[in-house]
Scaffold this motif. Structure first.
Motif, mmCIF file in Angstrom:
data_model
loop_
_atom_site.group_PDB
_atom_site.id
_atom_site.type_symbol
_atom_site.label_atom_id
_atom_site.label_comp_id
_atom_site.label_asym_id
_atom_site.label_seq_id
_atom_site.Cartn_x
_atom_site.Cartn_y
_atom_site.Cartn_z
ATOM 1 N N ASN A 31 -47.847 -30.257 -0.737
ATOM 2 C CA ASN A 31 -47.571 -31.552 -0.827
ATOM 3 C C ASN A 31 -46.376 -32.504 -1.316
ATOM 4 O OD1 ASN A 31 -49.454 -31.273 0.931
ATOM 5 N ND2 ASN A 31 -51.257 -32.159 -0.045
ATOM 6 N N HIS A 32 -46.197 -32.616 -2.675
ATOM 7 C CA HIS A 32 -45.616 -33.911 -4.118
ATOM 8 C C HIS A 32 -43.305 -32.609 -3.663
ATOM 9 C CE1 HIS A 32 -48.745 -35.589 -4.747
ATOM 10 N NE2 HIS A 32 -49.215 -34.639 -5.079
ATOM 11 N N GLN A 33 -43.781 -31.388 -3.024
ATOM 12 C CA GLN A 33 -42.196 -30.558 -2.741
ATOM 13 C C GLN A 33 -41.777 -31.686 -2.018
ATOM 14 O OE1 GLN A 33 -40.901 -28.097 -5.085
ATOM 15 N NE2 GLN A 33 -39.149 -29.298 -4.153
ATOM 16 N N LYS A 34 -40.652 -32.153 -2.688
ATOM 17 C CA LYS A 34 -39.449 -32.977 -1.793
ATOM 18 C C LYS A 34 -38.587 -31.772 -0.639
ATOM 19 C CE LYS A 34 -38.259 -37.014 -4.064
ATOM 20 N NZ LYS A 34 -37.435 -37.330 -4.746
ATOM 21 N N THR A 35 -37.844 -31.484 0.331
ATOM 22 C CA THR A 35 -37.649 -31.647 1.367
ATOM 23 C C THR A 35 -36.999 -32.177 1.706
ATOM 24 O OG1 THR A 35 -38.020 -29.774 3.305
ATOM 25 C CG2 THR A 35 -39.589 -31.918 2.979
ATOM 26 N N SER A 36 -35.549 -31.599 2.545
ATOM 27 C CA SER A 36 -34.974 -31.637 3.438
ATOM 28 C C SER A 36 -34.854 -31.231 4.630
ATOM 29 C CB SER A 36 -33.412 -32.570 2.405
ATOM 30 O OG SER A 36 -33.404 -32.994 1.158
ATOM 31 N N CYS A 37 -33.961 -31.958 5.640
ATOM 32 C CA CYS A 37 -33.192 -31.360 6.853
ATOM 33 C C CYS A 37 -32.114 -31.953 6.669
ATOM 34 C CB CYS A 37 -34.359 -31.809 7.998
ATOM 35 S SG CYS A 37 -33.469 -31.046 9.768
ATOM 36 N N ARG A 38 -30.862 -30.591 6.206
ATOM 37 C CA ARG A 38 -30.059 -31.198 6.523
ATOM 38 C C ARG A 38 -28.546 -30.900 8.107
ATOM 39 N NH1 ARG A 38 -26.578 -32.589 1.870
ATOM 40 N NH2 ARG A 38 -27.947 -31.961 0.315
ATOM 41 N N LEU A 39 -28.341 -31.992 8.905
ATOM 42 C CA LEU A 39 -27.240 -31.866 9.671
ATOM 43 C C LEU A 39 -26.577 -32.116 9.940
ATOM 44 C CD1 LEU A 39 -29.377 -34.893 12.127
ATOM 45 C CD2 LEU A 39 -30.274 -32.208 11.344
ATOM 46 N N ALA A 40 -25.845 -30.794 10.861
ATOM 47 C CA ALA A 40 -23.635 -30.682 10.790
ATOM 48 C C ALA A 40 -23.145 -31.751 11.653
ATOM 49 C CB ALA A 40 -23.461 -29.403 11.044
ATOM 50 N N ILE A 41 -22.106 -32.506 11.268
ATOM 51 C CA ILE A 41 -22.043 -33.461 11.684
ATOM 52 C C ILE A 41 -20.757 -33.984 12.098
ATOM 53 C CG2 ILE A 41 -21.934 -35.158 10.300
ATOM 54 C CD1 ILE A 41 -23.189 -36.961 11.670
ATOM 55 N N ASN A 42 -20.023 -33.941 13.676
ATOM 56 C CA ASN A 42 -18.668 -33.754 13.424
ATOM 57 C C ASN A 42 -18.048 -34.967 13.213
ATOM 58 O OD1 ASN A 42 -16.172 -33.979 14.174
ATOM 59 N ND2 ASN A 42 -16.487 -33.117 16.668
ATOM 60 N N ASN A 43 -17.187 -35.091 12.406
ATOM 61 C CA ASN A 43 -16.717 -36.627 11.904
ATOM 62 C C ASN A 43 -15.519 -37.516 13.013
ATOM 63 O OD1 ASN A 43 -18.131 -37.197 9.304
ATOM 64 N ND2 ASN A 43 -16.585 -35.939 7.962
ATOM 65 N N ARG A 44 -14.878 -36.426 13.741
ATOM 66 C CA ARG A 44 -13.792 -36.794 15.136
ATOM 67 C C ARG A 44 -14.299 -38.317 15.508
ATOM 68 N NH1 ARG A 44 -14.008 -31.587 14.483
ATOM 69 N NH2 ARG A 44 -12.416 -30.393 14.229
ATOM 70 N N SER A 45 -15.078 -38.040 16.007
ATOM 71 C CA SER A 45 -15.688 -39.805 16.924
ATOM 72 C C SER A 45 -16.233 -40.858 15.753
ATOM 73 C CB SER A 45 -16.346 -39.501 17.693
ATOM 74 O OG SER A 45 -17.926 -38.878 17.174
ATOM 75 N N ARG A 46 -16.825 -40.487 14.785
ATOM 76 C CA ARG A 46 -16.524 -41.288 13.522
ATOM 77 C C ARG A 46 -16.075 -42.258 12.747
ATOM 78 N NH1 ARG A 46 -22.254 -41.314 13.472
ATOM 79 N NH2 ARG A 46 -23.303 -40.017 14.624
ATOM 80 N N LEU A 47 -14.416 -41.815 13.364
ATOM 81 C CA LEU A 47 -13.733 -42.224 12.308
ATOM 82 C C LEU A 47 -13.129 -43.558 12.875
ATOM 83 C CD1 LEU A 47 -11.690 -39.014 10.883
ATOM 84 C CD2 LEU A 47 -12.624 -41.083 9.440
ATOM 85 N N GLN A 68 -18.912 -32.172 8.379
ATOM 86 C CA GLN A 68 -19.683 -32.770 6.485
ATOM 87 C C GLN A 68 -21.012 -32.806 7.315
ATOM 88 O OE1 GLN A 68 -17.246 -36.826 5.822
ATOM 89 N NE2 GLN A 68 -18.642 -36.149 4.160
ATOM 90 N N THR A 69 -22.219 -32.541 6.564
ATOM 91 C CA THR A 69 -23.675 -32.306 7.062
ATOM 92 C C THR A 69 -24.465 -34.364 5.895
ATOM 93 O OG1 THR A 69 -24.063 -31.971 4.697
ATOM 94 C CG2 THR A 69 -23.822 -30.188 6.139
ATOM 95 N N VAL A 70 -25.206 -34.467 6.867
ATOM 96 C CA VAL A 70 -26.101 -35.852 6.649
ATOM 97 C C VAL A 70 -27.829 -35.093 6.421
ATOM 98 C CG1 VAL A 70 -24.618 -37.251 7.949
ATOM 99 C CG2 VAL A 70 -26.565 -36.605 9.545
ATOM 100 N N SER A 71 -28.338 -35.887 5.718
ATOM 101 C CA SER A 71 -29.917 -35.538 5.584
ATOM 102 C C SER A 71 -30.758 -36.217 5.336
ATOM 103 C CB SER A 71 -30.023 -34.755 4.073
ATOM 104 O OG SER A 71 -29.920 -35.074 3.061
ATOM 105 N N ALA A 72 -32.112 -36.055 5.949
ATOM 106 C CA ALA A 72 -33.341 -36.753 6.118
ATOM 107 C C ALA A 72 -34.313 -36.387 4.886
ATOM 108 C CB ALA A 72 -33.599 -37.012 6.921
ATOM 109 N N THR A 73 -34.703 -36.633 3.496
ATOM 110 C CA THR A 73 -35.569 -35.838 3.004
ATOM 111 C C THR A 73 -37.446 -36.894 2.749
ATOM 112 O OG1 THR A 73 -33.897 -35.268 1.262
ATOM 113 C CG2 THR A 73 -35.987 -35.792 0.278
ATOM 114 N N ALA A 74 -38.029 -36.108 2.478
ATOM 115 C CA ALA A 74 -39.238 -36.672 2.822
ATOM 116 C C ALA A 74 -39.667 -35.493 1.843
ATOM 117 C CB ALA A 74 -40.183 -36.995 3.535
ATOM 118 N N THR A 75 -41.106 -35.981 1.083
ATOM 119 C CA THR A 75 -41.977 -35.086 0.618
ATOM 120 C C THR A 75 -42.746 -33.741 2.022
ATOM 121 O OG1 THR A 75 -43.962 -35.939 0.468
ATOM 122 C CG2 THR A 75 -42.748 -36.357 -1.403
#
Length: 428
Positions: free
Chosen positions: A259-275, A289-296
């Motif tokens: 229950n205390h183990q950290k886990t992440s979900c990474r998403l590949a994200i296209n930077n073209r439209s974000r610049l 690049q990738t963005v991530s969310a982390t939780a236990t």
């Protein structure tokens, strides 16, 4: 049959651009995004098509293969870096090394083109939720990494004829471009082939198990509605909701997580439209690049799908022009190369590729593809590749997990309740 089938290579040749206008050598300089993945494996994706009608009864496959070679040569005129090779340059002042793509107009390395056959059917490949081992042999260059582009082609193509279809696969050096660039090239080649259709008709010539899960538009809509309702919002996207489901489900079936183990979900994200200003959608190269969310693990599983989806939404929303430029500036000050084997841990999930890529728009003149498949490159425990489904609005997920985790995922009620039967599974 597919488990024991053998792929036989019929011919192999080098395809070069139809013409190169410049007479001098060309060097294509690489960006930090390109250079940071020099140690990663190449992109290996392919499409399965119905068998094209024969144009020559005496040798039915030859005109098709020649047609593909001709259209590939013409397409390369617009994608010259794919016909080059990587070159490392040593500099003395200051002492340093740089890598670029070199194209010698007098002696272009070109693209490796393999023609193969296999005694399998379309049904052997797509009627099972597990990807048959023979599919691995539909791809060229095996376990090549991007750095091998110093000696190996930056693009290799294998066209494998099966009993009732044809599989077109590319091994595309990831330093040259990302998934957006890959499918841009694949669609351009298909369009060129389609436009040339008929012009050759008169010619006479002598790790871990993968599983594809299908999600219908209706199932995805339900996931999105549920995630937004749980968070009292309307901002969570369909893909964020689907990714949240996958993250929770894979975390739940990994029996070794506490229950205390950290886990992440990474998403590949296209930077073209974000610049700001944005890069053109047609920018050819790496801009991802990738963005991530982390939780236990305990937090993730004690909340609903909306809680996880909102974390992912906030991660995506926070990936701004400033974040992208900050990463580039930091890399220039302290360059590094990703070691993907160590970059992802067995407690996390990586969502790669994108259902936005126009995979089924690749029409070589024989109609819509039956399926998309990939090789084992860049696969690891928790890697999930997302693909455009054959039916508009649907999504296919290719999941890589150890056998015990995969078996548990197939029995997970929340996950399997969202999975929809595919067209081929219903037929068989």
């Amino acid at each position: 049959m597919a488990n024991h089938a053998v792929v036989h290579h019929i011919s192999r040749c080098i395809i070069k651009p139809e013409f190169v206008s410049e007479k001098s050598n060309q060097h294509f300089h690489l960006t930090p995004w390109d250079l940071s993945i020099i140690s990663a494996q190449c992109i290996q994706k392919g499409l399965l098509f119905p068998k094209p009608p024969p144009a020559n009864d005496n040798d039915p496959s030859s005109p098709i293969i020649d047609h593909l070679k001709d259209s590939l040569s013409r397409t390369l005129v617009h994608f010259l870096p794919l016909a080059g090779q990587l070159v490392t340059h040593k500099h003395d002042d200051p002492p340093s090394y740089s890598i670029s793509i070199s194209l010698d107009c007098e002696n272009t390395p070109g693209v490796d083109f393999i023609h193969a056959i296999a005694d399998v059917t379309t049904s052997d490949i797509v009627s099972t939720v597990y990807v048959p081992p023979v599919v691995q042999s539909f791809f060229p260059l095996n376990e090549a990494v991007n750095h091998d582009g110093h000696t190996l082609p930056l693009l290799a193509v294998q066209v494998t004829e099966i009993l009732d279809g044809i599989f077109i696969a590319c091994c595309f050096n990831h330093v040259v471009g990302d998934g957006t660039s890959y499918w841009h090239f694949f669609n351009a080649w298909a369009e060129t082939c389609r436009m040339l259709k008929g012009k050759h008709d008169h010619i006479s010539h002598t790790c871990q198990p993968l599983r594809f899960f299908h999600f219908s538009p209706q199932s995805i809509a339900r996931l999105k509605a549920k995630a937004n309702a749980e968070c009292n919002t309307s901002t969570i996207s369909s893909f964020q909701a689907l990714s949240a489901l996958v993250w929770r489900s894979i975390t739940r079936v990994r029996r070794h997580l506490t229950n205390h183990q950290k886990t992440s979900c990474r998403l590949a994200i296209n930077n073209r439209s974000r610049l700001n200003p944005p890069l053109s959608p047609d920018y050819f190269g790496n801009c991802v690049q990738t963005v991530s969310a982390t939780a236990t693990s305990g937090e993730l599983l004690s909340h609903g799908i909306g809680w996880a989806a909102l974390l992912l939404h906030e991660a995506v929303n926070g990936h701004t022009d400033g974040k992208v430029r900050g990463w580039l500036e930091a890399w220039m000050m302290n360059p590094f190369i990703y070691q993907l084997g160590n970059f992802f841990d067995p407690c996390s999930v990586m969502m790669a590729s994108s259902p936005r890529f126009d995979m089924y728009g690749c029409d070589f003149g024989w109609g819509k593809a039956e399926a998309v498949r990939s090789r084992s490159a860049n696969k690891f425990d928790g890697k999930v590749s997302s693909y455009q489904g054959r039916k508009g609005g649907s999504v296919d997920l290719e999941v890589s997990l150890p056998p015990e985790s995969m078996k548990a995922l197939e029995a997970d009620p929340e996950f399997m309740d969202a999975v929809s039967p595919s067209h081929y599974l219903r037929m068989n």
